[in-house]
Write an enzyme that holds these catalytic residues in place. Structure first.
Site, mmCIF file in Angstrom:
data_model
loop_
_atom_site.group_PDB
_atom_site.id
_atom_site.type_symbol
_atom_site.label_atom_id
_atom_site.label_comp_id
_atom_site.label_asym_id
_atom_site.label_seq_id
_atom_site.Cartn_x
_atom_site.Cartn_y
_atom_site.Cartn_z
ATOM 1 N N LYS A 39 20.903 -39.406 -9.320
ATOM 2 C CA LYS A 39 19.899 -39.604 -8.478
ATOM 3 C C LYS A 39 21.170 -39.333 -7.301
ATOM 4 O O LYS A 39 19.567 -38.558 -5.842
ATOM 5 C CB LYS A 39 18.925 -40.856 -8.589
ATOM 6 C CG LYS A 39 19.669 -41.933 -8.336
ATOM 7 C CD LYS A 39 18.528 -43.369 -8.252
ATOM 8 C CE LYS A 39 19.776 -44.597 -8.786
ATOM 9 N NZ LYS A 39 18.712 -46.072 -8.530
ATOM 10 N N ARG A 65 12.744 -56.744 -10.519
ATOM 11 C CA ARG A 65 12.097 -55.433 -10.170
ATOM 12 C C ARG A 65 11.817 -55.113 -11.325
ATOM 13 O O ARG A 65 10.819 -55.532 -11.387
ATOM 14 C CB ARG A 65 13.562 -54.342 -9.458
ATOM 15 C CG ARG A 65 12.542 -52.976 -8.574
ATOM 16 C CD ARG A 65 14.154 -52.331 -8.430
ATOM 17 N NE ARG A 65 14.696 -51.440 -9.452
ATOM 18 C CZ ARG A 65 15.486 -50.290 -8.946
ATOM 19 N NH1 ARG A 65 15.942 -50.204 -8.418
ATOM 20 N NH2 ARG A 65 15.563 -49.980 -10.690
HETATM 21 C C1 LIG Z 1 19.607 -46.387 -9.600
HETATM 22 C C2 LIG Z 1 19.958 -47.027 -11.052
HETATM 23 C C3 LIG Z 1 20.918 -47.328 -11.806
HETATM 24 C C4 LIG Z 1 22.023 -47.207 -11.872
HETATM 25 O O1 LIG Z 1 22.628 -47.872 -10.180
HETATM 26 P P1 LIG Z 1 24.342 -47.286 -10.365
HETATM 27 O O2 LIG Z 1 24.295 -48.741 -9.334
HETATM 28 O O3 LIG Z 1 23.999 -45.946 -8.460
HETATM 29 O O4 LIG Z 1 24.848 -47.582 -11.048
HETATM 30 C C5 LIG Z 1 20.465 -47.931 -13.509
HETATM 31 N N1 LIG Z 1 19.583 -48.143 -13.895
HETATM 32 C C6 LIG Z 1 18.445 -47.694 -12.815
HETATM 33 C C7 LIG Z 1 16.989 -48.361 -13.468
HETATM 34 C C8 LIG Z 1 18.024 -47.786 -11.548
HETATM 35 O O5 LIG Z 1 17.199 -47.422 -11.035
#
Ligand SMILES: *Cc1c(COP(=O)(O)O)cnc(C)c1O
Length: 374
Positions: free
Chosen positions: A36, A131
């Site tokens: 992302k 969350r």
């Molecule tokens: C963004 C996200 C991740 C990745 O997180 P990082 O800290 O960039 O490794 C993993 N799981 C979910 C649900 C996320 O929203």
């Protein structure tokens, strides 16, 4: 060269990914690389797959669609709960999605049935970060409900910490997830394929001897791209922390007083008053602003200091070193600065490293983003 631009070193990203894959393999944990922060740029996705990640994940269906359109066939997970309004697109392009609402899983099942597919579902469990996630007391009912949808393949459990409240993954919350996985298997009699323990913030727990138990997957974004763990933003041993740079051009350089003059009111972005009292400084303005990035997330070159930023100007104290107009300054972005720069159509994205030059058309721009979305 065009500026502002992101320079994304695919060799360094590849090194970071393969290093993390190898270290986690020792703990029997597979890596889902999260794309992302680079808006699902296909060239980054291909680099990650070559480096050994087993699957890809993204929070936005547009990014997953873009990777599919560029011919990437690897398993892909939508890591944000699907929107009810997008279930048909989700089952068309993503193999798996992370879910917390039975109404949405039900709609995914109907959409998958229409498409002649079976869609994989991982249920997210709330372990304190507040969350996304199903509360512990409701998970077993949810599993039973999901098991009744004809076009859904229930794959396992996941959780996500440290994103909203900063709750750290530790032996206590991870043991809760593992115990829940055991309990569900006893109930259904079928083994869970996936126990996804979290994101980059889980690495500290893993590498410091955490009890892995049932966790067999992590979803890693920031640690691969920036070489840091998110809890304390410390560099991870052996990883590159400068795989991505944001470069901007100098449009004014002058010796100026550090102290503003005139009657003081609010600045454009409500920043605190300028700290003056340092006499005359060498000040440069860069053609870079809040419309391009998050200026607070930029690490400036040694000896220089970011004094402020508005929509399209970044003011830099260059530490007595007068920069030529037209010269460039390179910053290392943090996650927030990277996200915004990747998303800004004003910032050019360039890819460097052998992985970039060995492939045609490495340029990725938001113009291709908007045409994809159209
Ligand atoms: C963004 C996200 C991740 C990745 O997180 P990082 O800290 O960039 O490794 C993993 N799981 C979910 C649900 C996320 O929203």
């Amino acid at each position: 060269m065009n500026a502002p631009r992101l320079e994304i070193d695919l060799d360094k990203i590849s090194h970071n990914a393969s290093t993390l894959v190898a270290r986690l393999e020792g703990h029997r944990i597979g890596v889902t690389a999260i794309t992302k922060a680079c808006c699902g740029a296909p060239i980054v996705a291909q680099t990650l797959l070559r480096a050994g990640v087993t699957s890809l994940g993204d929070s936005r269906i547009e990014n997953i669609e873009r990777m599919r359109q560029s011919g990437i066939g690897a398993p892909m997970t939508l890591i944000r709960s699907p929107m009810l309004s997008q279930v048909d697109r989700v089952v068309a392009s993503a193999d798996i999605s992370l879910n917390t609402e039975m109404e949405i899983v039900s709609a995914l099942s109907r959409a998958a049935g229409r498409a002649g597919k079976v869609h994989g579902v991982v249920l997210m469990v709330e372990l304190g970060d507040l969350r996304e996630g199903i509360l512990l007391r409701d998970v077993e009912d949810a599993v039973e409900t999901v098991g009744q949808f004809p076009y859904i393949d229930f794959l396992g459990l996941g959780t996500n910490l440290a994103c909203r409240s900063g709750v750290s993954p530790d032996n206590r919350n991870m043991a809760e997830l593992s115990a829940l996985a055991d309990r569900i298997e006893r109930g259904t009699g079928a083994p869970l394929a996936v126990v996804s323990g979290g994101n980059s913030s889980n690495l500290e727990w893993v590498f410091n001897g955490g009890e892995i138990a049932r966790v067999n997957n992590l979803r890693l974004g920031e640690s691969i791209l920036l070489g840091r763990e998110p809890l304390h933003r410390q560099p991870i041993d052996g990883l590159h922390t400068d795989a991505i740079k944001l470069i901007a051009e100098v449009i004014e350089s002058k010796a100026k007083p550090s102290e503003p003059w005139g009657t003081m009111a609010h600045a454009a972005f409500g920043d605190s008053p300028v700290a003056g009292g340092r006499g005359e400084i060498s000040q440069s303005i860069l053609a870079l602003g809040r419309q391009d990035t998050d200026p607070r997330g930029l690490q400036s070159p040694t000896g220089s200091d970011i004094l402020g930023a508005s929509s399209d100007h970044l003011v830099l104290d260059t530490g007595g070193n007068m920069l030529a107009v037209g010269s460039e300054v390179s910053f290392v972005p943090d996650y927030s600065a990277l996200l915004r720069a990747m998303t800004s159509s004003y910032v050019i994205k360039t890819f460097v490293g052998t992985a970039a030059t060995s492939r045609p058309n490495p340029e990725f721009s938001m113009s291709s983003l908007s045409s994809d979305a159209a």
